[in-house]
Design a protein around this motif. Sequence first.
Motif, PDB file in Angstrom:
ATOM      1  N   GLY A 103      39.021  37.887  38.968  1.00 59.95           N
ATOM      2  CA  GLY A 103      40.104  38.333  39.595  1.00 59.95           C
ATOM      3  C   GLY A 103      41.197  38.785  38.944  1.00 59.95           C
ATOM      4  O   GLY A 103      42.268  39.713  39.979  1.00 59.95           O
ATOM      5  N   VAL A 104      42.024  38.539  38.108  1.00 55.54           N
ATOM      6  CA  VAL A 104      43.548  38.753  37.605  1.00 55.54           C
ATOM      7  C   VAL A 104      42.680  40.280  36.634  1.00 55.54           C
ATOM      8  O   VAL A 104      43.591  41.262  37.122  1.00 55.54           O
ATOM      9  CB  VAL A 104      43.529  38.007  36.164  1.00 55.54           C
ATOM     10  N   ASP A 105      41.794  40.747  36.351  1.00 56.78           N
ATOM     11  CA  ASP A 105      41.101  41.680  35.118  1.00 56.78           C
ATOM     12  C   ASP A 105      41.533  42.793  37.372  1.00 56.78           C
ATOM     13  O   ASP A 105      41.638  43.400  37.050  1.00 56.78           O
ATOM     14  CB  ASP A 105      39.833  41.943  35.356  1.00 56.78           C
ATOM     15  N   ALA A 106      40.558  42.540  38.024  1.00 56.00           N
ATOM     16  CA  ALA A 106      40.480  43.843  39.662  1.00 56.00           C
ATOM     17  C   ALA A 106      42.301  43.275  39.999  1.00 56.00           C
ATOM     18  O   ALA A 106      42.430  45.037  40.822  1.00 56.00           O
ATOM     19  CB  ALA A 106      40.025  42.846  40.244  1.00 56.00           C
ATOM     20  N   LEU A 107      42.988  42.192  39.684  1.00 56.36           N
ATOM     21  CA  LEU A 107      44.454  42.712  40.554  1.00 56.36           C
ATOM     22  C   LEU A 107      44.913  43.997  39.444  1.00 56.36           C
ATOM     23  O   LEU A 107      45.518  44.553  39.719  1.00 56.36           O
ATOM     24  CB  LEU A 107      45.016  41.587  40.052  1.00 56.36           C
ATOM     25  N   LEU A 108      44.691  43.650  37.722  1.00 56.09           N
ATOM     26  CA  LEU A 108      45.369  44.625  36.799  1.00 56.09           C
ATOM     27  C   LEU A 108      45.043  45.592  37.114  1.00 56.09           C
ATOM     28  O   LEU A 108      45.674  46.923  37.312  1.00 56.09           O
ATOM     29  CB  LEU A 108      45.257  43.989  35.424  1.00 56.09           C
ATOM     30  N   HIS A 109      43.992  46.048  37.715  1.00 58.01           N
ATOM     31  CA  HIS A 109      43.332  47.612  37.634  1.00 58.01           C
ATOM     32  C   HIS A 109      43.996  48.231  39.114  1.00 58.01           C
ATOM     33  O   HIS A 109      44.434  48.809  39.090  1.00 58.01           O
ATOM     34  CB  HIS A 109      41.703  47.119  38.053  1.00 58.01           C
ATOM     35  N   GLN A 110      44.034  47.141  40.337  1.00 58.91           N
ATOM     36  CA  GLN A 110      44.745  47.246  41.436  1.00 58.91           C
ATOM     37  C   GLN A 110      45.940  48.185  41.299  1.00 58.91           C
ATOM     38  O   GLN A 110      46.801  49.304  41.596  1.00 58.91           O
ATOM     39  CB  GLN A 110      44.455  46.071  42.421  1.00 58.91           C
ATOM     40  N   VAL A 111      46.557  47.137  40.329  1.00 62.05           N
ATOM     41  CA  VAL A 111      48.284  47.263  39.694  1.00 62.05           C
ATOM     42  C   VAL A 111      48.051  49.016  38.727  1.00 62.05           C
ATOM     43  O   VAL A 111      48.756  49.627  39.276  1.00 62.05           O
ATOM     44  CB  VAL A 111      48.631  46.315  38.974  1.00 62.05           C
ATOM     45  N   ALA A 112      47.514  49.233  38.192  1.00 61.60           N
ATOM     46  CA  ALA A 112      46.904  50.336  37.641  1.00 61.60           C
ATOM     47  C   ALA A 112      47.381  51.360  38.605  1.00 61.60           C
ATOM     48  O   ALA A 112      47.676  51.975  37.937  1.00 61.60           O
ATOM     49  CB  ALA A 112      46.013  50.496  36.064  1.00 61.60           C
ATOM     50  N   LYS A 113      45.731  51.192  39.443  1.00 61.65           N
ATOM     51  CA  LYS A 113      45.781  52.308  40.062  1.00 61.65           C
ATOM     52  C   LYS A 113      46.907  52.559  40.919  1.00 61.65           C
ATOM     53  O   LYS A 113      47.327  53.907  41.418  1.00 61.65           O
ATOM     54  CB  LYS A 113      44.789  52.263  41.435  1.00 61.65           C
ATOM     55  N   ARG A 114      47.720  51.448  41.826  1.00 63.20           N
ATOM     56  CA  ARG A 114      49.177  51.712  42.328  1.00 63.20           C
ATOM     57  C   ARG A 114      50.257  52.320  41.648  1.00 63.20           C
ATOM     58  O   ARG A 114      50.147  53.348  42.166  1.00 63.20           O
ATOM     59  CB  ARG A 114      49.556  50.570  43.284  1.00 63.20           C
ATOM     60  N   ASP A 115      49.968  52.160  40.007  1.00 63.34           N
ATOM     61  CA  ASP A 115      51.360  52.561  39.439  1.00 63.34           C
ATOM     62  C   ASP A 115      51.023  54.383  38.888  1.00 63.34           C
ATOM     63  O   ASP A 115      51.292  55.039  39.275  1.00 63.34           O
ATOM     64  CB  ASP A 115      51.560  52.199  38.081  1.00 63.34           C
TER      65      ASP A 115
END
Length: 195
Positions: free
Chosen positions: A134-146
Amino acid sequence: DKLDYALSLQDLDALPKAVAVECVRELCRDLKLQDVADVAPAVRKLSEATLRLPRLLKFAVDACALLRVSAPVGRGPPLEAALDAIEAASLGSLETAALVEDVSAARGALQRRGFFLSENVEGPRGDGAAVRAGVDALLHQVAKRDAKFDLLKACDGYVADRPGETCARLLAHAKAALGAATVAGVVPALEKVLA
């Protein structure tokens, strides 16, 4: 007695009294005994303990290997370091319950945020793996948003640097998309689309 004969203890009868008394005195001093009658049981106990030393040493070496505690070169097993490692592990186990609870809470928080977390493994190990995913997925989403945010910032900078050119392109695109022949026809065509 056969054992007395095998050990040549028959010669003790010829031992002078002063030598015998000195031997008993030395034994009492070394064994810290006040009563001479306690010498024989103390020596038996010491002999039994000495026979168990190889097993104790093997246990200590195995425990040190299990705890990954190494001995200094040329010395025996680092028993103090092994005891420290055991104590640290037992203190860590006291905090394990709190850690498991925190990981489970993190899993719940990620699921409430809409992250699909695998339910394949039950218990703390499954919770830990799910939270990690879940944390990996969250970090992936944050990277896409950034990345999107960086692109928007770049667009803002482009528009700010070329306001006339950007405005002209937007109007040309709007005219083409709405089928308006002139800029004045964009607003009525837009009103028709939105109505």
